[in-house]
Design a protein around this motif. Structure first.
Motif, short mmCIF file in Angstrom:
data_model
loop_
_atom_site.label_atom_id
_atom_site.label_comp_id
_atom_site.label_asym_id
_atom_site.label_seq_id
_atom_site.Cartn_x
_atom_site.Cartn_y
_atom_site.Cartn_z
N VAL A 111 21.73 47.31 -5.13
CA VAL A 111 22.80 46.67 -4.37
C VAL A 111 22.89 45.18 -4.73
N SER A 156 26.52 44.08 -6.59
CA SER A 156 27.55 43.72 -5.62
C SER A 156 28.12 42.32 -5.82
N ILE A 176 28.39 41.67 0.12
CA ILE A 176 27.69 42.70 0.88
C ILE A 176 28.07 42.57 2.35
N LEU A 187 30.55 50.42 -1.93
CA LEU A 187 29.33 51.17 -2.18
C LEU A 187 28.45 51.19 -0.94
N SER A 239 29.36 46.10 -1.18
CA SER A 239 28.41 47.09 -0.67
C SER A 239 28.38 47.03 0.84
N GLU A 287 24.64 52.10 -0.12
CA GLU A 287 23.42 52.41 -0.87
C GLU A 287 22.20 51.81 -0.21
#
Ligand SMILES: Nc1ncnc2c1ncn2[C@@H]1O[C@H](COP(=O)(O)OP(=O)(O)O)[C@@H](O)[C@H]1O
Ligand SMILES: [Mg+2]
Lengths: 348, 260
Positions: B218, B222, B225, B210, B37, B212
C-alpha cells in the motif's frame, strides 16, 4: 469428431422413412420428434440459464391452439355485443403466429418472474400453465373446451410456381418435423455459442461476478425465455397440425414432466442431451406397450431415469463426453464443481 | 495533491445493517488516474464501501457520484457500464470455464452485437467474435496467465485465481477499478509482480481504488490513503502522512499489539 457424429446422426435420422415402413413406429417417431423440439427449448432455459420452467408445456399448448385457431377460424362474442370473426388462414400462417404469440407469452412470464428468480420462476410458470389450461377448458366458444378442436388442417407448404403441397403422409410429416428440429437445434447452438450464450453461462456459474462485468440479468434471461417459448410454440403448432385434434389436456402437468425427464436424462446444458433423452423417453412407450399397462409405464420411466442418472449422473451426453473426454480429469471437474457451490453459497 | 479532475465523489455515505453501523458519514474523492488505497482493520467497512460504490448495496444515507453521474438507483450492471468495475475479496471466477472463456465472458461490454446478427452468424457478429478473442489473448498476456489459458479457472492455484479475477475486471474495460484485497493469498513473488501490474494498469489511465492489508505494498503504490476504523474515516493523506499519523498507529497497533 463432434461434426462427424452430428453428420452421421442427421443422415441416420433422415434415412429412417426410407427403410421403416411401419406406420405405428413412424407415428411414434414423429410425436417423439415434436417432443424433442419441446425438450430442446426447455433445455435452453434449464440447462443454459439454470431456470426451471415447470409450466413449459403452456408455450407448447399455446402454439398448438394459436395455430389450430388460425387455420380453423373462429367467431366469438366480445363484451359490448361485438363479435370477432376470423376466417381461416393457411396453416403455415398459424405456424408463424404460434411462434410469435408463444414468444410473447415467454416475454411476459419472464418479465413477471425474473426479478425474483429460482423458486419464484418455477411457481409462476406452473401457475401460468394452469391458468392457460383453465382458459382453454372454459372459453368454450373459442376452444370448444373439452370437446376439442377437431379437423385441424395439415400443414401445406406453398411451393413456388406450383400448387401447394399438403403434408398428409407420415413420411412428409416426419421430414417436416426433422427439418424444424434441425433449425431449432442450430438456432440454439448459435445462441449458446454467441455473446448471449456466454452471458447466460456467466449468470448461471456466478451471478454476482457476471453482473459486476456488466451482464444484465433480466435482459439475458428474458431473451432466453422468449426464444425458448417461441421454439416450444413451434413444436406445439407441428403437434396440432399433425394430430389434427387438440384439447385442454395438452396442458397437463405430466407433459412438462416428460420434457424435464428428457432433458435431465440426456443431460441438461448439452445441445445433444435433449435429443438423446427425448428419443429414449419418447420411444420407451413403444417398447413397453406389449409388456406393460399404460399406468405401469410411468413406474418404468422412473426406474429408467434413476438407472440412467445412477450410472451417468450428469445425464447421458455430458457424462459420456466426460468419460471419453480429453483434457479435464475427473478430479478437476469435481474440484471446480465444489468451488462453484462454495461461490454460490457465499455472496460477496 | 496536484489539481486533478475528480473521478469519484463519496458524499456523507452511511450504511447500517439493522443496529450495526458499518459505515458512518464517509466522504472522500478519488481523482482521475489516481491510485487511492482504502485501508483499515477487518470489519472497518471497506468491502461494504465497495458494495455501495458498485450498486450491490443501497446506502442508508449519502450518495456516490462517478464522472458526474449519480449512482443512486443504478443496478450493478448499469454501474459497470459507466466503466466502474470491481473485484471481489472472496475469490470469484467462473470456475467451470477455462481461463480464456472466463475472459470472453468478462469482455461482455465489448462484445455486444444484435441478437439476430449473432443467431444468423452475420459478418458483423463474426468480426466482433474475432476481436474479442484477440483481446482475450492480449489480456492473458498482460496479466501473465497465457500458460493457463486452457485450464478450468476453478483448478488454478488460489493466487492465480485472484489474478483471473483482476483480468476479468480488466476485460470489462474499466475507467476506474476497485480492487478488494487483490494480493491476499498470493505469495511474495506473485505479490511483487502484482505491484507491477497495478502500475501498468494506472499507466493506461485507469483510476484505482485499492483495499489491501499488505502495508508495504500500500505504501509503495498509493498516491493517497484513506484510513477507516469502525466505519469512520480517521485519516487521509499521502503515504508519508499516514505512516506517521498517531490515530492510524493507534488503530492498527493500539489493541495491545507490540510496537514495530
Ligand atoms: N450483508 C451484511 N449484513 C450484516 N452485516 C454486514 C454485512 N456486510 C458486512 N457487515 C458487517 O459490516 C461490517 C463491515 O464489514 P466489511 O465491509 O466486510 O469490512 P471490511 O471489508 O473492512 O473487513 C462488519 O461488522 C460486518 O460484519
Ligand atoms: Mg473486506
Amino acid at each position: 469428431m463432434k461434426a462427424i457424429i452430428t453428420i452421421i446422426a442427421v443422415a441416420a435420422l433422415a434415412s429412417v422413412p426410407l427403410w421403416l415402413r411401419d406406420p405405428y413406429l413412424l407415428n411414434a417417431l414423429i410425436t417423439t420428434g415434436i417432443f424433442v423440439i419441446g425438450a430442446m427449448s426447455l433445455n435452453l432455459l434449464l440447462g443454459f440459464t439454470g431456470q426451471l420452467s415447470l409450466g413449459h408445456i403452456a408455450f407448447f399448448g399455446i402454439g398448438a391452439y394459436v395455430s389450430a385457431l388460425t387455420s380453423l377460424g373462429f367467431d366469438i362474442g366480445l363484451p359490448g355485443g361485438l363479435r370477432l370473426v376470423h376466417t381461416p388462414w393457411p396453416p403455415i400462417a398459424g405456424f408463424v403466429l404460434a411462434i410469435v404469440i408463444a414468444g410473447l407469452c415467454g416475454y411476459f412470464v419472464g418479465l413477471l418472474s425474473f426479478r425474483v428468480r429460482g423458486a419464484y420462476f418455477v411457481i409462476v410458470t406452473i401457475s401460468f400453465a394452469e391458468v392457460v389450461r383453465l382458459v382453454a377448458l372454459n372459453w368454450v366458444e373459442l376452444t370448444q373446451g373439452p370437446l376439442a378442436l377437431t379437423n385441424i388442417p395439415s400443414i401445406a407448404l406453398p411451393l413456388p410456381g406450383l400448387s401447394e403441397l399438403t403434408l398428409r403422409t407420415k413420411m412428409q410429416n416426419y421430414y417436416l418435423v426433422l427439418v424444424v428440429a434441425l433449425i431449432a437445434y442450430l438456432l440454439i447452438a448459435r445462441l449458446v455459442h454467441s455473446h448471449f450464450g456466454r452471458a447466460m453461462r456467466g449468470l448461471m456459474e456466478n451471478e454476482t461476478l457476471a453482473v459486476s462485468v456488466g451482464i444484465d440479468v433480466t435482459r439475458t434471461l428474458t431473451i432466453a425465455a422468449v426464444i425458448s417459448a417461441a421454439i416450444a410454440g413451434a413444436a406445439g403448432s407441428l403437434y396440432a397440425h399433425y394430430i389434427r385434434i387438440i384439447d385442454p389436456e395438452v396442458f397437463a402437468f405430466i407433459n412438462t414432466v416428460t420434457m424435464v425427464i428428457m432433458v435431465i436424462s440426456g443431460g441438461k446444458g448439452s445441445l445433444a442431451g435433449p435429443v438423446v433423452g427425448g428419443l429414449i423417453f419418447g420411444l420407451l412407450p413403444v417398447a413397453l406397450r406389449p409388456v406393460m399397462a399404460p399406468e405401469a409405464q410411468w413406474i418404468a420411466y422412473g426406474g429408467v431415469l434413476i438407472a440412467i442418472l445412477f450410472v451417468l449422473p450428469r445425464g447421458i451426453v455430458p457424462s459420456l463426453a466426460q468419460r471419453f473426454g480429453r483434457r479435464r480429469s475427473r478430479a478437476t471437474a469435481l474440484a471446480s464443481v465444489t468451488l462453484a457451490e462454495t461461490a454460490a453459497k457465499e455472496p460477496a | 495533491m496536484t489539481a486533478r479532475n475528480i473521478a469519484m465523489t463519496i458524499d456523507q455515505v452511511a450504511v447500517r445493517f439493522g443496529g450495526l453501523v458499518a459505515i458512518s458519514d464517509m466522504s472522500f474523492t478519488v481523482g482521475e488516474g489516481e491510485i487511492v488505497s482504502l485501508i483499515g482493520p477487518n470489519g472497518a467497512g471497506k468491502t461494504t464501501a465497495f458494495n455501495v460504490m458498485t450498486g450491490f448495496l443501497t446506502p442508508s444515507a449519502g450518495r456516490v457520484t462517478y464522472r458526474n453521474t449519480a449512482l443512486a438507483g443504478l443496478k450493478p450492471h448499469e454501474i459497470a457500464d459507466l466503466g466502474l468495475i470491481r473485484t471481489f475479496q472472496r475469490t470469484s471466477v467462473f470456475p467451470n470455464d477455462t481461463v480464456y472463456d472466463n475472459l470472453l465472458i468478462g469482455l461482455h461490454r465489448q462484445g455486444r452485437v444484435r441478437l439476430l446478427d449473432a443467431i444468423l452468424g452475420l459478418p458483423g457478429a463474426r468480426a466482433s467474435e474475432r476481436k474479442l478473442r484477440q483481446r482475450a489473448s492480449e489480456l492473458l498476456e498482460w496479466v501473465g496467465l497465457e500458460r493457463r489459458a486452457h485450464d478450468a479457472a476453478g483448478s488454478l492455484s488460489y493466487g492465480e485465481q485472484r489474478l483471473v479475477g483482476v483480468a476479468l475486471a480488466l476485460a470489462a474495460e474499466p475507467s476506474m477499478l476497485l480492487l478488494d484485497e487483490p494480493v491476499s493469498g498470493m505469495n511474495a513473488s506473485e505479490t511483487h509482480r502484482f505491484v507491477e501490474l497495478i502500475r501498468s494498469i494506472r499507466d493506461r489511465g485507469i483510476t484505482i481504488l485499492l483495499v489491501e492489508h499488505d502495508m508495504p505494498m500500500v505504501m509503495t503504490v498509493s498516491d493517497r490513503i484513506v484510513v477507516l476504523n469502525y466505519g469512520r474515516i480517521i485519516a487521509e493523506g499521502t503515504p508519508d502522512v499516514i505512516r506517521n499519523d498517531p490515530a492510524v498507529i493507534e488503530a492498527y497497533l493500539g489493541h495491545g499489539a507490540g510496537r514495530a
